[in-house]
Design an enzyme around this catalytic site. Sequence first.
Site, PDB file in Angstrom:
ATOM      1  N   ASP A  18       0.867  -1.186   0.000  1.00  0.00           N
ATOM      2  CA  ASP A  18       0.000   0.000   0.000  1.00  0.00           C
ATOM      3  C   ASP A  18       0.903   1.235   0.000  1.00  0.00           C
ATOM      4  OD1 ASP A  18      -1.766   2.079   0.525  1.00  0.00           O
ATOM      5  OD2 ASP A  18      -3.014   0.870   1.859  1.00  0.00           O
ATOM      6  N   ASP A 119      -3.238   2.524  -5.665  1.00  0.00           N
ATOM      7  CA  ASP A 119      -2.077   2.486  -4.758  1.00  0.00           C
ATOM      8  C   ASP A 119      -2.006   1.230  -3.897  1.00  0.00           C
ATOM      9  OD1 ASP A 119      -4.241   3.165  -3.184  1.00  0.00           O
ATOM     10  OD2 ASP A 119      -3.096   4.492  -1.882  1.00  0.00           O
ATOM     11  N   GLU A 120      -2.728   0.184  -4.286  1.00  0.00           N
ATOM     12  CA  GLU A 120      -2.698  -1.053  -3.498  1.00  0.00           C
ATOM     13  C   GLU A 120      -2.596  -2.275  -4.404  1.00  0.00           C
ATOM     14  OE1 GLU A 120      -5.791  -0.879   0.044  1.00  0.00           O
ATOM     15  OE2 GLU A 120      -6.531   0.101  -1.756  1.00  0.00           O
TER      16      GLU A 120
HETATM   17 MG   LIG Z   1      -2.418   4.039   0.229  1.00  0.00          MG
END
Ligand SMILES: [Mg+2]
Length: 377
Positions: A18, A119-120
């Site tokens: 993350d 973003d993961e």
């Molecule tokens: Mg994040």
Amino acid sequence: MISNPDPAKDQRAIVAIDLDYYYAQCEEVRNPAIKGKPVVICVFSGRTVESGAVSTANYVARNLGVKSGMPIALAKKILQKNSDSVLLPMDTEYYVEVSDRIMETVRTHGEKFEQASIDEAYLDVTALTKADFQRAVAIGREIKNEIFAKESLTCSVGIGPNKLMAKMAVDSSKPDGIMTILPDEVKYFLNPLPVGKLFGIGPKTEEKLKGLSITTVGELASANVIVLSEQFGNKLGFTLSRMANGVDTDPVVDREPEQMSRIVTLKHDAESFDFQEVLKPLVGDLSRRLTTSRNLSKAIGIILITTDLKIKSRTRTLDTPTNSEIDILKVATEIFESYFGQENFEDKSSHIRRVGIRVSSFVKSTDPKSGTLFDYL
Ligand SMILES: [Mg+2]
């Protein structure tokens, strides 16, 4: 009632990645001068100067009380004494471009890769590590270091026996951390947590569980499944019970990207095709990404963004799919030349500020030289 997976046969090792306070961190990387100041990325609705909501805030702004989803006007009020505060509009295109590069890096570290959001991502490293968690942690650390070395961005890493536990671990390690939950630590980790901390349990479910005198994950784990099913329906009742026991059989689903692109800002706005040099690193990068993902591209496209931010694109389909740098540059050059030969640039607003190249329509490469790092280990 809950059948735990057979550790010998079903043990998996999953890594969750993350990126920390992603949009705001991208802006800090682009402009290091704002690092250390409160940085707030805003989604302006456009109605008034202040209308809209906060998308992401860096930790400096968070520590002052700014939160995601908060009205911009409120964030401004909170930050009014901090004259160095930086409020910026979203630059989605830039965040996607950086994310694409990072995800390609992450992908090469495991056998199955799933991007969960911009973003993961999850990575299944079971076969690669023979489900040895020490080796999984080493991979997580390698990914973290590589992302920082290449993009100057920090991320958090969680390692667990399934996606749920990897996600719980990564959430606990933020920011810039790394955390492992070993299979025999799952219960110790989960039991004392308030139910609201379990991924997927929202305030409504939390409230309903409170009505059943269930406030911790441990209490939920030992609650009668029949009672839970009566309250939440069969499906959710069972899911809650399984989750509270740290059981999650959801696989890491390797979805192939449908296209890859790279965009760059020109030094000067262009009204003719005099920027072939700046395309070379873009093409090199795309060619590398095609090769590592064992793809050949059947369509090459160009992207043009004018000074008044209009986005234009042109695509050409190839007879023979390719991953070659030379082929991609040749075709892109032809399309750029034809665009600049046809368009009218009298009006300054039609001048080109940013240009990009996109490869799409993938077919699998059978070339044994193509492949991911994983194949050579
Ligand atoms: Mg994040």
